[in-house]
Design a protein around this motif. Structure first.
Motif, PDB file in Angstrom:
ATOM      1  N   LYS A  76       0.830  -1.203   0.000  1.00  0.00           N
ATOM      2  CA  LYS A  76       0.000   0.000   0.000  1.00  0.00           C
ATOM      3  C   LYS A  76       0.861   1.249   0.000  1.00  0.00           C
ATOM      4  O   LYS A  76       0.592   2.209  -0.723  1.00  0.00           O
ATOM      5  CB  LYS A  76      -0.921   0.005   1.227  1.00  0.00           C
ATOM      6  CG  LYS A  76      -2.040  -1.008   1.200  1.00  0.00           C
ATOM      7  CD  LYS A  76      -2.818  -0.974   2.512  1.00  0.00           C
ATOM      8  CE  LYS A  76      -3.851  -2.086   2.572  1.00  0.00           C
ATOM      9  NZ  LYS A  76      -4.521  -2.138   3.892  1.00  0.00           N
ATOM     10  N   GLU A  93      -6.405  -7.181   4.405  1.00  0.00           N
ATOM     11  CA  GLU A  93      -6.463  -7.289   2.957  1.00  0.00           C
ATOM     12  C   GLU A  93      -7.798  -7.902   2.540  1.00  0.00           C
ATOM     13  O   GLU A  93      -8.523  -8.471   3.353  1.00  0.00           O
ATOM     14  CB  GLU A  93      -5.307  -8.145   2.424  1.00  0.00           C
ATOM     15  CG  GLU A  93      -5.338  -9.584   2.912  1.00  0.00           C
ATOM     16  CD  GLU A  93      -4.145 -10.391   2.447  1.00  0.00           C
ATOM     17  OE1 GLU A  93      -3.304  -9.840   1.727  1.00  0.00           O
ATOM     18  OE2 GLU A  93      -4.061 -11.580   2.817  1.00  0.00           O
ATOM     19  N   SER A 123      -9.358   1.813   6.529  1.00  0.00           N
ATOM     20  CA  SER A 123      -8.048   1.178   6.596  1.00  0.00           C
ATOM     21  C   SER A 123      -8.059   0.081   7.659  1.00  0.00           C
ATOM     22  O   SER A 123      -8.340   0.335   8.826  1.00  0.00           O
ATOM     23  CB  SER A 123      -6.988   2.223   6.939  1.00  0.00           C
ATOM     24  OG  SER A 123      -5.720   1.622   7.024  1.00  0.00           O
TER      25      SER A 123
END
Length: 873
Positions: free
Chosen positions: A359, A603, A691
Motif C-alpha cells: 500500500k 487485505e 483502513s
C-alpha cells in the motif's frame, strides 16, 4: 560472570522466582485490557494495575513475568543512540501484600550475584534519601559497604503518580569501569556519564498519597520490580549497544544482508537506518502477533507509522520493493521459545506487513517527489517551514504519517507547521462527524428519557405478545393523555415483547391493540436506559394513558432477524478460523433482510477464503446445533471462552449466547433456538470500508431464495437483450466484447493516422514568444493518453517547444502541458504552469517538470487559458 544469551537470561530470571514461590505467567498482550489510559502496554506492571488496585484478585500473591512492551515517546532517538528502542521486554517479580523489602532485596542480590554471577564489587545501590529501612537491609543484611549505597531524592528514587499508592525505590547499578566514566572523583550512580548502568528497579509501594499531600501507610504494602531484559543482556554480553545483543544482532545482520550495506557500529549515517529497521521489525512483529493491524487511529496508527518508517529507511539503504515481511520471520525465529504464539501467527504477520508495504509503495515515490517539490517551493519563498495544509495533504493523499514527514524534512534542515497540520486534522474529523450525524438516526428524541422516569420490563426473549399497560404517550417532547388516528407518537408500556434497537440488531416491528378497536403500528423501538419507547403511528381509533393493550411483534420478521443475528455470531467465529484470531468485530447491523459485519483484517479476502467461511457456517447449520442463552458472572463467562466485543462495557453479569460448541459470545440480542433454523448462509459481498476494516454482507434462509430468483430473472432478461439462449450466453457476451474491442482498435488507428498527418500543421501554427515556440490546440473527445501521444511525437524530433492542449468531453475540459527537455533544463516547469492555466477555467492539477495535466469545469474558458499560457512565457 559468564556471557549469557538473551533467551537464557529470560528463562533464568523466571525460573529463579518460580523457585521462590512465584506464579509464572506468560506475557500479557500488548493491547491493554479495560485500560483506556494506555494505547499499548509500556511497562511490566501496567497490566497488573487491577491487582495492585484491588479491582481483581491475582492468581497468586506472588507473580513473575516477562512482559512485552512498546514505547514510542522517544522514537526520534531510536537508531541514533545505543540504548533506545521501541520494543523491549521487562522482567519483573511482584508481591500483592505478601513479602516486602527484606525478601525483595535479598532475592535481588541473590539473583544478581549467584545466578548471574555479577562481581559483587561492581554492584552499586541507590535508595531514597529517607528510606532507612532499605539502607539497613542493604548494609547490614547484604553487607554492602556504605560507600556503594547512594542516597537520591524524590526525583530519582520515589515512585508516585498524583494521589494514591506510592513509595520509595531502590535501584541496582552495574559499574562498567573507569573508561566509561567522566573522570570526576565524585562519579557514582546518579552521574550523567555512562559508567554506572541501572539494570533493576525495586519499587516499595508502602504509602498512599492523600489529597492534602500527606502520606499514610498502606495496610498491605506491595512490591513491584522491573529489570530490562535487553539492558541486562548488554551487561552480560559486555556490549555497549542493544543492537549488539545476540538476538537483536541476528535480526540486524539480516537487514545488512538484504540491503547489501555494511554496518559500522553506528559510525555512519546508514547505520541509523539499519538500526531503525531492526528495532521496528521487532515492534511490528509482536504487535501484529497480538492482533493489531495497521490503521489510521490509536495503536493501529502506531503500527502503520513503524512499518512505513522502516520502509522509508529501507529506501534510503537502496532496498527496492517490499522486504520487511521476510525479515519479520527472523524476529519470530529468535523469540518463539518464549512466545510460541509467534510460530502460530508467522504467516499472518508476514501477510499483514507485506500488505502494508505494498500500500505504501504505491504512493511512497510520488510522496517523496512531492516533498522535493515542496522544498523547492520553500527555497523560492525563502521559508524553512512546510505549511500544515501541505503536510496534511502528504498524510491524507500519500499516506505519510506527520512524524515521518517531519523527520524527512528535519534531515534537510526544514520544519513543519504542526499546529497547522493538527488544525487540518480537526477539520477533517469535524467533517466526518457531521457526515455521520447526517447519516444517523435523526429522529431519535433523547428527551424521552427525561419525560418518563419509569422502567420497561422486556419479555421478548421468551414472548412475542404481552398484555401491557400504557404508562405514557409522548408527542413533540410532551406527555399527553390521549392520541388519535393519524398521530405519530411514542408509546411507553410497563412491559413489552418488542426488542429495542441495540447491539447492531434492529428493533422489532408490529402492532399494539386496545379493546376499543385502536390499532397502533410500531415502526421502531428505542431504548433509553431502562425505558422502551415504541415509535408508533395510530392507524385506527385512539389510545389513552393507563389503559390495557395487547402488544404483538411481527413474528416472521423477528424470526428472520434472529436467524441473521445467530449467523453473524457464526460468521465471526468462522472468519477467525479461516483468517486468524486477529479478526475482531468492529461493527454490525442485523435485520430481516440480511446482515452486515465489519471486522479487522488487512487485505481483501480471496474467493477461496470466502468459500471456506461459507462452508464452515453451512456445515454448522446443517449439524442443527442447539443455540442456548445463559446469564452468568462475567468472570465465569470469560473463563469459559466467551467472546466480548472490544471496547464494550459490561456489567457484573452478562448474557452469553452459545451455538453448540462452535461459537460463544456476549450478546443481548434475539436468536434462533437451533442453528438449523437459519436454513443456509451466503456471502453476497466483501469489501473495504476503512483502513484495516473489511465488511461482509450476507443473507440467509428465504433471502437466498429471493436472490436466486432475481439472478434467474436477470439471466433471462440478459439473454433476451442479447438474442441468445442461456446456455450459450457466455459465448455470446465474449463474442460481443471481442467485436467491441476490434472496433475500438480501429477507431484508435484512425485517430493516430489523423494525428500523424496533422503534426506538421500544429508545428507550423506554433507562436514564437520570447524565443519559445508555443503550440495550443483544442480537441473534441480525445483522451488524455491521445494528447500525451501527440506531445511525445512532437518532442521526439523537435526542440524548444511548449505545448498546451485541451480536450473537451462530457461537459468538462482536460488540459495537458508538455515541454521539450531543453526547456526543462532552462528552468521551465509544466507542473507549475498548468496550475495557473487550469485555474482560468476553474480547475486545478499538477505534475512533473516536463509534463502535467489538470481538469476544469468551464469549457468556455479554454481559449482564455491558452492566453494565460502565452503570458507565462
Amino acid at each position: 560472570m559468564e556471557k549469557t544469551g538473551l533467551n537464557k537470561l529470560r528463562e533464568d530470571f523466571l525460573s529463579f522466582f518460580e523457585s521462590k514461590g512465584h506464579y509464572r505467567r506468560e506475557s500479557f498482550s500488548l493491547i491493554p485490557e479495560n485500560d483506556k489510559s494506555l494505547l499499548l502496554i509500556n511497562a511490566g506492571m501496567a497490566p497488573l494495575k487491577p491487582y495492585f488496585g484491588g479491582l481483581k484478585t491475582p492468581p497468586s500473591k506472588r507473580m513473575t513475568t516477562c512482559q512485552k512492551c512498546i514505547r514510542t515517546g522517544d522514537i526520534d532517538n531510536v537508531g541514533y543512540t545505543a540504548r533506545h528502542g521501541t520494543f523491549f521486554e521487562m522482567l519483573g517479580n511482584f508481591s500483592f501484600g505478601d513479602y516486602f523489602k527484606k525478601d525483595a532485596i535479598a532475592w535481588g542480590w541473590e539473583f544478581s550475584t549467584k545466578v548471574l554471577k555479577l562481581p559483587e564489587d561492581k554492584l552499586w545501590i541507590t535508595i531514597y534519601e529517607d528510606d532507612e529501612e532499605a539502607h539497613d537491609l542493604w548494609h547490614d543484611m547484604i553487607g554492602l559497604p556504605e560507600e556503594r549505597i547512594v542516597r537520591l531524592g524524590k526525583k530519582d528514587n520515589f515512585w508516585e503518580i498524583g494521589t494514591g499508592p506510592c513509595g520509595p525505590c531502590s535501584e541496582l547499578h552495574f559499574d562498567r569501569g573507569e573508561k566509561y566514566g567522566c573522570g570526576s572523583p565524585d562519579c557514582k550512580p546518579g552521574c550523567e556519564c555512562d559508567r554506572y548502568v541501572e539494570y533493576w528497579n525495586l519499587v516499595f509501594t508502602q504509602f498512599n498519597k492523600e489529597e492534602d499531600g500527606s502520606y499514610t501507610n498502606l495496610p498491605h504494602p506491595n512490591i513491584d520490580t522491573g529489570l530490562g531484559l535487553e539492558r541486562l543482556a548488554c551487561i552480560m554480553q559486555e556490549t555497549n549497544s542493544i543492537f549488539d545483543v545476540d538476538t537483536i544482532q541476528y535480526v540486524l545482520n539480516q537487514v545488512v544482508k538484504v540491503s547489501g550495506v555494511e554496518y559500522k557500529d553506528g559510525e555512519v549515517s546508514t547505520d541509523v537506518s539499519i538500526r531503525i529497521i531492526t528495532d521496528h521489525l521487532r515492534s511490528m512483529t509482536f504487535m501484529i502477533s497480538d492482533g493489531i493491524i495497521p490503521g489510521n487511529e490509536g495503536r493501529e496508527y502506531v503500527l502503520r507509522r513503524l512499518i512505513r518508517r522502516a520502509a522509508i529507511h529501507g529506501r534510503k539503504l537502496g532496498i527496492k520493493g517490499p522486504f520487511l515481511s521476510k525479515l519479520c520471520d527472523k524476529v519470530v525465529d529468535t523469540s518463539i521459545g518464549a512466545y510460541p504464539e509467534l510460530e502460530k501467527r508467522r504467516l499472518m504477520i508476514s501477510r499483514v506487513v507485506h500488505s502494508e508495504e505494498e500500500k505504501f509503495a504505491a504512493t511512497i515515490d510520488q510522496g517523496m517527489r512531492i516533498i522535493d517539490e515542496y522544498i523547492a517551493d520553500m527555497v523560492i519563498a525563502g521559508t524553512k517551514v512546510l505549511t500544515g495544509e501541505k503536510a496534511f495533504k502528504l498524510h491524507d493523499t500519500y499516506g505519510f504519517p506527520i512524524d515521518l514527514t517531519r523527520e524527512i524534512l528535519e534531515e534537510k534542515s526544514y520544519g513543519v507547521d504542526i499546529d497547522g497540520f493538527n488544525s487540518e486534522m480537526e477539520l477533517q474529523k469535524e467533517r466526518s462527524r457531521t457526515e455521520q450525524e447526517m447519516e444517523g438516526e435523526g429522529w431519535k428524541d433523547k428527551s424521552v428519557e427525561f419525560i418518563y422516569k419509569g422502567e420497561t420490563e422486556f419479555l421478548g426473549y421468551d414472548a412475542t405478545e404481552s398484555i401491557s399497560t400504557v404508562e405514557a404517550l409522548i408527542i413533540n417532547n410532551e406527555t399527553i393523555r390521549e392520541v388519535s388516528e393519524g398521530d405519530k407518537c411514542y408509546i411507553i408500556l410497563d412491559k413489552t415483547p418488542f426488542y429495542a434497537e441495540s447491539g447492531g440488531q434492529v428493533a422489532d416491528d408490529g402492532y399494539i391493540y386496545n379493546e376499543k378497536g385502536g390499532i397502533a403500528r410500531v415502526d421502531n423501538v428505542i431504548k433509553f436506559e431502562k425505558v422502551f419507547a415504541h415509535q408508533c403511528e395510530i392507524v385506527e381509533g385512539s389510545f389513552s394513558e393507563g389503559e390495557k393493550v395487547d402488544a404483538m411483534i411481527n413474528v416472521p420478521h423477528r424470526n428472520m432477524t434472529a436467524a441473521n443475528h445467530s449467523a453473524t455470531h457464526m460468521l465471526h467465529k468462522a472468519l477467525q478460523e479461516v483468517l486468524g484470531d486477529h479478526v475482531k468485530q468492529s461493527g454490525s447491523r442485523v435485520d430481516r433482510f440480511g446482515l452486515r459485519f465489519d471486522f479487522t483484517h488487512f487485505e481483501a479476502m480471496t474467493g477461496e477464503e470466502i468459500e471456506k467461511v461459507e462452508e464452515i457456517i453451512n456445515n454448522n447449520i446443517r449439524t442443527f446445533l442447539p443455540v442456548k442463552t445463559q446469564v452468568m458472572n462475567i468472570k465465569d463467562a470469560e473463563n469459559e471462552g466467551a467472546t466480548a466485543l472490544f471496547g464494550e462495557k459490561y456489567g457484573e453479569n452478562v448474557r452469553v449466547v452459545s451455538v453448540g460448541e462452535f461459537s460463544k459470545e456476549f450478546c443481548g440480542g434475539t436468536h434462533v433456538q437451533n442453528s438449523g433454523e437459519i436454513g443456509a448462509f451466503k456471502i453476497v459481498s466483501e469489501s473495504g470500508v476503512a483502513s484495516g476494516i473489511r465488511r461482509i454482507e450476507a443473507i440467509t434462509s428465504q433471502a437466498i431464495r429471493h436472490r436466486y430468483n432475481e439472478s434467474e430473472n436477470l439471466l433471462d432478461k440478459t439473454a433476451e437483450i442479447l438474442k441468445s439462449k442461456r446456455d450459450v450466453l457466455i459465448d455470446k457476451a465474449t463474442a460481443l466484447m471481442e467485436e467491441n474491442k476490434a472496433l475500438k482498435k480501429e477507431i484508435e488507428e484512425l485517430k493516430k493516422a489523423e494525428m500523424s498527418s496533422g503534426l506538421g500543421a500544429l508545428i507550423d501554427e506554433a507562436k514564437s514568444i520570447n524565443g519559445v515556440k508555443l503550440i495550443t490546440k483544442q480537441f473534441e473527445d480525445y483522451s488524455i493518453n491521445d494528447l500525451r501521444a501527440i506531445s511525445d511525437d512532437i518532442k521526439a524530433s523537435n526542440k524548444n517547444i511548449a505545448m498546451v492542449f485541451a480536450t473537451l468531453s462530457g461537459g468538462k475540459v482536460t488540459f495537458l502541458v508538455s515541454l521539450t527537455d531543453d526547456l526543462v533544463e532552462k528552468g521551465m516547469h509544466a507542473g507549475k504552469m498548468i496550475k495557473e492555466i487550469a485555474a482560468v477555467a476553474g480547475g486545478g492539477g499538477g505534475g512533473k517538470a516536463d509534463m502535467a495535466q489538470a481538469g476544469a469545469k468551464d469549457t468556455s474558458k479554454v481559449y482564455a487559458s491558452f492566453s494565460r499560457a502565452e503570458e507565462l512565457l
